[in-house]
Design an enzyme around this catalytic site. Structure first.
Site, PDB file in Angstrom:
ATOM      1  N   ARG A 177       5.469   0.499  -7.744  1.00 29.73           N
ATOM      2  CA  ARG A 177       7.228  -0.008  -7.955  1.00 29.73           C
ATOM      3  C   ARG A 177       6.976  -0.308  -9.715  1.00 29.73           C
ATOM      4  NH1 ARG A 177       7.623  -3.969  -3.029  1.00 29.73           N
ATOM      5  NH2 ARG A 177       6.513  -5.276  -4.829  1.00 29.73           N
TER       6      ARG A 177
ATOM      7  N   LEU B  17      35.842  38.266  36.681  1.00 24.24           N
ATOM      8  CA  LEU B  17      36.447  39.008  35.695  1.00 24.24           C
ATOM      9  C   LEU B  17      37.012  38.322  34.561  1.00 24.24           C
ATOM     10  CD1 LEU B  17      39.892  40.176  38.110  1.00 24.24           C
ATOM     11  CD2 LEU B  17      37.546  41.440  37.818  1.00 24.24           C
TER      12      LEU B  17
ATOM     13  N   ARG C 195      46.471  33.374  24.096  1.00 24.07           N
ATOM     14  CA  ARG C 195      46.770  32.011  24.322  1.00 24.07           C
ATOM     15  C   ARG C 195      45.629  30.542  23.905  1.00 24.07           C
ATOM     16  NH1 ARG C 195      49.178  30.716  30.032  1.00 24.07           N
ATOM     17  NH2 ARG C 195      48.039  32.638  30.065  1.00 24.07           N
TER      18      ARG C 195
ATOM     19  N   THR D 209      44.721  42.804  37.484  1.00 28.87           N
ATOM     20  CA  THR D 209      43.929  42.293  38.149  1.00 28.87           C
ATOM     21  C   THR D 209      42.494  43.301  38.862  1.00 28.87           C
ATOM     22  OG1 THR D 209      45.244  40.760  39.195  1.00 28.87           O
ATOM     23  CG2 THR D 209      43.378  40.292  37.239  1.00 28.87           C
TER      24      THR D 209
ATOM     25  N   ASN E 270      43.785  28.330  29.248  1.00 29.76           N
ATOM     26  CA  ASN E 270      44.573  29.272  28.907  1.00 29.76           C
ATOM     27  C   ASN E 270      44.690  29.097  27.163  1.00 29.76           C
ATOM     28  OD1 ASN E 270      44.693  31.777  30.974  1.00 29.76           O
ATOM     29  ND2 ASN E 270      45.961  29.599  32.280  1.00 29.76           N
TER      30      ASN E 270
ATOM     31  N   GLY F 138      51.266  32.480  41.417  1.00 29.06           N
ATOM     32  CA  GLY F 138      51.099  33.684  42.864  1.00 29.06           C
ATOM     33  C   GLY F 138      52.042  32.950  44.243  1.00 29.06           C
TER      34      GLY F 138
HETATM   35  C1  UD1 Z   1      46.498  35.489  38.378  1.00 32.52           C
HETATM   36  C2  UD1 Z   1      46.821  35.996  39.722  1.00 32.52           C
HETATM   37  C3  UD1 Z   1      47.851  33.999  39.963  1.00 32.52           C
HETATM   38  C4  UD1 Z   1      46.511  33.507  41.142  1.00 32.52           C
HETATM   39  C5  UD1 Z   1      46.602  33.687  39.370  1.00 32.52           C
HETATM   40  C6  UD1 Z   1      45.833  32.087  39.564  1.00 32.52           C
HETATM   41  C7  UD1 Z   1      47.028  38.224  39.764  1.00 32.52           C
HETATM   42  C8  UD1 Z   1      47.598  39.356  39.715  1.00 32.52           C
HETATM   43  N1  UD1 Z   1      47.315  36.268  40.059  1.00 32.52           N
HETATM   44  O1  UD1 Z   1      47.579  34.868  37.451  1.00 32.52           O
HETATM   45  O2  UD1 Z   1      48.271  34.864  41.598  1.00 32.52           O
HETATM   46  O3  UD1 Z   1      48.268  32.708  40.709  1.00 32.52           O
HETATM   47  O4  UD1 Z   1      45.478  33.829  38.970  1.00 32.52           O
HETATM   48  O5  UD1 Z   1      45.357  31.661  38.104  1.00 32.52           O
HETATM   49  O6  UD1 Z   1      45.535  38.527  40.349  1.00 32.52           O
HETATM   50  N2  UD1 Z   1      41.711  39.739  34.092  1.00 32.52           N
HETATM   51  C9  UD1 Z   1      40.954  41.024  33.525  1.00 32.52           C
HETATM   52  N3  UD1 Z   1      41.755  42.393  33.276  1.00 32.52           N
HETATM   53  C10 UD1 Z   1      42.553  42.054  33.343  1.00 32.52           C
HETATM   54  C11 UD1 Z   1      43.388  40.871  33.850  1.00 32.52           C
HETATM   55  C12 UD1 Z   1      42.749  39.563  33.715  1.00 32.52           C
HETATM   56  O7  UD1 Z   1      39.722  40.944  32.673  1.00 32.52           O
HETATM   57  O8  UD1 Z   1      43.327  43.808  33.184  1.00 32.52           O
HETATM   58  C13 UD1 Z   1      40.587  38.727  34.309  1.00 32.52           C
HETATM   59  C14 UD1 Z   1      41.561  37.293  33.109  1.00 32.52           C
HETATM   60  O9  UD1 Z   1      39.937  37.459  32.301  1.00 32.52           O
HETATM   61  C15 UD1 Z   1      41.620  36.308  33.968  1.00 32.52           C
HETATM   62  C16 UD1 Z   1      41.453  36.689  35.314  1.00 32.52           C
HETATM   63  O10 UD1 Z   1      41.312  38.587  35.209  1.00 32.52           O
HETATM   64  O11 UD1 Z   1      40.532  35.813  33.471  1.00 32.52           O
HETATM   65  C17 UD1 Z   1      43.123  36.653  35.988  1.00 32.52           C
HETATM   66  O12 UD1 Z   1      44.104  37.161  34.724  1.00 32.52           O
HETATM   67  P1  UD1 Z   1      45.273  36.241  34.586  1.00 32.52           P
HETATM   68  O13 UD1 Z   1      46.218  37.465  33.031  1.00 32.52           O
HETATM   69  O14 UD1 Z   1      45.038  35.009  34.457  1.00 32.52           O
HETATM   70  O15 UD1 Z   1      46.428  36.201  36.205  1.00 32.52           O
HETATM   71  P2  UD1 Z   1      47.542  35.559  36.478  1.00 32.52           P
HETATM   72  O16 UD1 Z   1      48.977  35.803  35.380  1.00 32.52           O
HETATM   73  O17 UD1 Z   1      46.476  33.417  35.993  1.00 32.52           O
HETATM   74 MG    MG Z   2      45.607  32.559  34.871  1.00 32.18          MG
END
Ligand code: UD1
Ligand code: MG
Length: 459
Positions: A432, A13, A20, A86, A236, A148
């Site tokens: 030179r 993902l 940020r 996610t 991040n 989480g």
């Molecule tokens: C997530 C976990 C959390 C965990 C943490 C560890 C979830 C809901 N939460 O939180 O439990 O402790 O990671 O680092 O999964 N992304 C997409 N599409 C989206 C949203 C996110 O591709 O719609 C990708 C982001 O680019 C990233 C990853 O998913 O690579 C995680 O997303 P992020 O928003 O960073 O999740 P956290 O809030 O960190």
């Molecule tokens: Mg994250």
């Protein structure tokens, strides 16, 4: 698409906006150890012998796909049109995992420090008699920050993962955190993911909810606790980026030290993801080794040298303050001294360029001595030209070699020359102005000067 059963399908993902980072560059293209960070997680997946990799990006991240294809050419690009969480991101790859009966592994593109060995345990868990449908990676953290939290039951099953935002005080006391790696049994994956409902607070579909759904279906969810939580630290912010760089550098330095490289002050030596250093190399403090650098045995690199895309063969001595740029090859026992820059050039065995020189687009033979302040004038403002210097040549100090140019074996160039034509082997070339000596001229000059000064003072 036909996919082999009992194998691994990895979904990475990376569709998040990475706000940020405050950058116009997608987050996963920011560099760690000389290359975009997306390569690290891809390499981890490749090392796990994954059958397929789907990379989930948003519609403005074609550059991420292109970059990723350099590590894994068969990547499946998946566009997540809207960033709805996610679980939604994983389901964007639905068509590719629908008929897949192996293990679906979900990784995040912004966690470059994960070791594939650590994930091996996650994969192995699916062959255990307990037959889990979901396996997550947990990490025990004294300070759980906003991770989480993993809620476990007495029989060591995972009951739920609760996001920090949604957690009450009691849940926030839990120190076992969700590291972000999730593996699903492909037989159940789509069915479970589709049952995830959006959060009330932000309408996002959380992948972490798959645990609750699985448990409600009477399936098992387990946790593998990571030995080293720092592997799962995500990037991040720019601060995180710098911290990941530091950790990656530490790993590489330790490996080099273990393999017989001496670093007087390791924390000041910067390596790249592909740096190769043989044993008995000595690296002094403050040295930067950029990508594609190979250093063979018994080389000494002195302080403040910057080297990239260069092959240094046995027994060479480099620096201090040397700059070796792309395309440089130093054959055995070459000496490069202080304030010397070499670019796109090959220097033969035992050749010396000891001080204050620029050697660019040149081929230099063996046992040649290039005097201080020698410049290959390789650029005429329009094109780059080559200089060829033979074996056993002596180039006097402060010489300009105007390319294209050939200097034959054993030729001798007088100091201060500007050479604009080819010089045959064994020739002596001096270009030179003649020295004019006037006997007692110094006295008359001083007399004349002092009279002038005297007249000026009066005036
Ligand atoms: C997530 C976990 C959390 C965990 C943490 C560890 C979830 C809901 N939460 O939180 O439990 O402790 O990671 O680092 O999964 N992304 C997409 N599409 C989206 C949203 C996110 O591709 O719609 C990708 C982001 O680019 C990233 C990853 O998913 O690579 C995680 O997303 P992020 O928003 O960073 O999740 P956290 O809030 O960190
Ligand atoms: Mg994250």
């Amino acid at each position: 698409m036909e996919i082999v059963n009992n194998s691994l399908f990895t979904i990475i993902l990376a569709a998040g906006k990475g706000t940020r980072m405050c950058s116009s560059l997608p987050k996963v293209l920011h560099s760690i150890g000389g290359r975009p960070m997306i390569h690290y997680v891809l390499e981890t997946a490749v090392a796990l012998q994954t059958e397929q990799i789907a990379l989930v990006v948003n519609h403005s991240q074609e550059s991420v796909i292109k970059e990723a294809q350099q590590t894994f050419s068969k990547i499946i690009p998946v566009i997540q049109e809207e960033q709805l969480g996610t679980a939604h991101a994983v389901l964007s790859a639905r068509t590719f995992i629908e008929n897949f009966k192996g293990i679906v592994l979900v990784l995040f593109g912004d966690t470059p420090l994960i070791r594939h060995q650590t994930l091996g345990e996650v994969i192995d868990r699916f062959s255990s008699p307990s037959k889990p449908a979901v396996v997550v990676v947990g990490m025990q953290l004294d300070d759980p920050k906003a991770y989480g939290r993993i809620v476990t039951s007495k029989d060591n099953q995972v009951d739920a993962i609760v996001e920090h935002k949604e957690a009450d005080e009691n849940i926030r006391k839990i120190k076992l955190c969700n590291a972000g790696v999730m593996a699903l049994d492909g037989v159940h994956a789509i069915k479970l993911l589709e049952k995830i409902l959006p959060q009330e607070s932000n309408q996002e579909y959380y992948l972490t909810d798959v645990v609750r759904v699985a448990r409600a279906e009477g399936l098992k969810a387990e946790v593998v606790v990571a030995q080293d939580p720092s592997e799962f630290e995500g990037v991040n912010t720019r601060k995180d980026l710098a911290e990941s760089e530091t950790k990656m550098q530490e790993r590489w330095r330790n490996k080099a030290l273990e393999q017989g490289v001496t670093m007087i002050s390791p924390e000041t030596v910067y390596l790249s993801y592909d740096t190769k250093i043989a044993s008995d190399v000595i690296i002094h403090p403050f040295v930067n080794l950029g990508p594609n650098t190979i250093i063979e045995q018994d080389v000494i690199i002195r302080s403040f040298s910057d080297i990239e895309d260069t092959h240094i063969k046995n027994g060479c001595t480099i620096g201090p303050f040397a700059r070796l740029r792309p395309g440089t090859v130093l054959e055995e026992n070459v000496k490069i001294g202080n304030f010397v820059e070499v670019k796109n050039s090959t220097l033969g065995a035992k050749t010396k360029v000891n001080h204050l020189s620029y050697i660019g687009d040149a081929v230099v033979g063996e046992k040649t001595n290039i005097g201080a302040g020698t410049i290959t004038c390789n650029y005429d403002g329009f094109s780059k030209w080559q200089t060829e210097i033979g074996d056993g040549v002596s180039i006097g100090a402060n010489t300009s070699l105007v390319a294209p140019l050939k200097i034959g074996n054993q030729a001798y160039i007088g100091a201060g020359s500007t050479i604009t034509k080819n010089i045959a082997p064994q020739s002596l070339a001096v270009a030179r102005a003649q020295v004019k000596e006037i006997e007692k001229g110094a006295i008359s000059l001083r007399n004349k000067k002092s009279t002038l000064t005297y007249e000026k003072d009066l005036g």
